[in-house]
Design an enzyme around this catalytic site. Sequence first.
Site, PDB file in Angstrom:
ATOM      1  N   LYS A  31      14.304  50.638 -17.175  1.00 27.51           N
ATOM      2  CA  LYS A  31      13.180  51.099 -18.387  1.00 27.51           C
ATOM      3  C   LYS A  31      13.120  52.765 -18.489  1.00 27.51           C
ATOM      4  CE  LYS A  31      10.938  47.857 -19.919  1.00 27.51           C
ATOM      5  NZ  LYS A  31      10.510  47.411 -21.569  1.00 27.51           N
TER       6      LYS A  31
ATOM      7  N   SER B 247      17.716  43.496 -13.842  1.00 29.54           N
ATOM      8  CA  SER B 247      16.675  44.426 -14.266  1.00 29.54           C
ATOM      9  C   SER B 247      15.395  45.350 -13.770  1.00 29.54           C
ATOM     10  CB  SER B 247      16.298  43.962 -15.993  1.00 29.54           C
ATOM     11  OG  SER B 247      15.144  43.194 -15.722  1.00 29.54           O
TER      12      SER B 247
END
Lengths: 317, 317
Positions: free
Chosen positions: B55, B302
């Site tokens: 992110k 991720s």
Amino acid sequence: MSTLPVTIEDIRAAAVRIKGHAVRTPLLRCEALDAATGARVFVKAECLQRGGAFKFRGAMNAIASMSAAERASGILAYSSGNHAIAVATVSRLFGVPAVIVMPSDAPRAKLDEVRAQGGEVVLYDRVRDSRESIGAKLSAERGLHLVPPFNDVRVIAGQGTAGLEIGEEIAPDIVLTPASGGGLAAGTALSLPNARVYPVEPEGHDDVARSLESGRVEMNAPGMRSICDALMSPAPGDITFAIGRERWAGALAMPDATTLRAMRFAFERLKLVVEPGGAIALAAALEGAVDLKGATVAIIASGGNVDAEMFARALGV
Amino acid sequence: MSTLPVTIEDIRAAAVRIKGHAVRTPLLRCEALDAATGARVFVKAECLQRGGAFKFRGAMNAIASMSAAERASGILAYSSGNHAIAVATVSRLFGVPAVIVMPSDAPRAKLDEVRAQGGEVVLYDRVRDSRESIGAKLSAERGLHLVPPFNDVRVIAGQGTAGLEIGEEIAPDIVLTPASGGGLAAGTALSLPNARVYPVEPEGHDDVARSLESGRVEMNAPGMRSICDALMSPAPGDITFAIGRERWAGALAMPDATTLRAMRFAFERLKLVVEPGGAIALAAALEGAVDLKGATVAIIASGGNVDAEMFARALGV
């Protein structure tokens, strides 16, 4: 400086030999670590190395240095685990048999991985037996070639490639590295000649510190226990110590409780799985065992082969 | 192919913008993973990204794209955690205030990290409240600039830089990526135009799969639960879906039990701390949710922001 048994040229040659086989592990930054130490800290994540520890470097360099005929007769190693995995893995890559002498209390993860790599495991009792004599007997009986865990110029040169990679990216003032027999610490000191290199060992296993103090190889008391299963060698080797005596800046000894905290820090902040022996240099940094303020520091997180139970203990759950 | 709202040039521009701030995360190999899948598998370790998740890429690109005046009035984000950390971190780097709207059941590790980065946390109830309306109200009252978690061209371009890095090292046939709102999955599909990209989502949260099937944005039923706290968006965005409809090869839905097994695999084999939502694409590979035999495969891990209790649950201790 007197002539040392391993040179930076040996390490450069090892780097060529292991290239494409070993992982060039990342050098990770972490703001929380900088804040905790007041330094610019880089973590060399050798837990991401093939086989989960830096040991692949030395094993690959040693076995790749052998003649095809030497290799074909089979490889022997004795190891608390990570060197065992490395030798078994490299032997499999070369398609030659490997016999590994391991302590019966080695972590399950390490025993399983040696066997998964096709290694034949011979167990011994860490307190009662001598792995060296078991190894010598097997070697004589079966014509195997020994790859020593640390006291070997090929192995030291291989371990030194981790430091060489560090030096290609940064110029550390200080390097903190886990130490058992001193192979990684010796190789690192040679590959980073301008850094102050501190071997870090478990409290109660301060053979390196005592050896540096007395100027000769000192043994640990037998039967001592630590959670750092990878750092239980009885003493530095004569080769590693010959290098270390000239090059190490001093040795640091850390209690197990600080190593567990460092494992938790690595979990929370670095997102790395680090085993106890792999986290001890990080523990030294976090606990302020040596003043790092303002320095550029490399910390080697040397391995990540840890059982789930021990990891959960470090997490405090 | 019709004109898409984000292009590979946008992603290349984002890569320049985030360079030196974001980590170029390693692409890790793992023999056990190759053996389990029959493929040549590479794991993009975005859990090693700054802030512990991919992110940071999108947040940095979005905030760096703003004018200094826009930034100075403050940043707003709503997020289950990882986007929150990223926006708080980037705002701190730019020296501007950040207000983050987070669900009250977000993992403690994520809440703590947002606050540690200086973010002001506003909590909401994930089932009862709408984070969008809370965000809109705050934005209107305090003149904050919203950085949406996924449905934003700057954010999608930033997330796409992970795929760009993959493409600089390998040419994957197949990419498996976790998906919630689809920002990473959309960016990856754009940056790796020759790969078949599969978003992977939690079973019961298969909004992406159902949207692909119906050809329009479909919502998840409210109140559904999953351990994948990072993958709980109610639906893909109109921008991410416009990209995904053209570029995604199909969506895969994995039960939580398989995600827990993948987390354990990452612990044992990759030495990575991966959070549930970060491990779901690895779960799809390990469970054979799509045939990978003979392919070159990239799996995005991720994120790694997971509480110790959940991690211990994955380890089975």
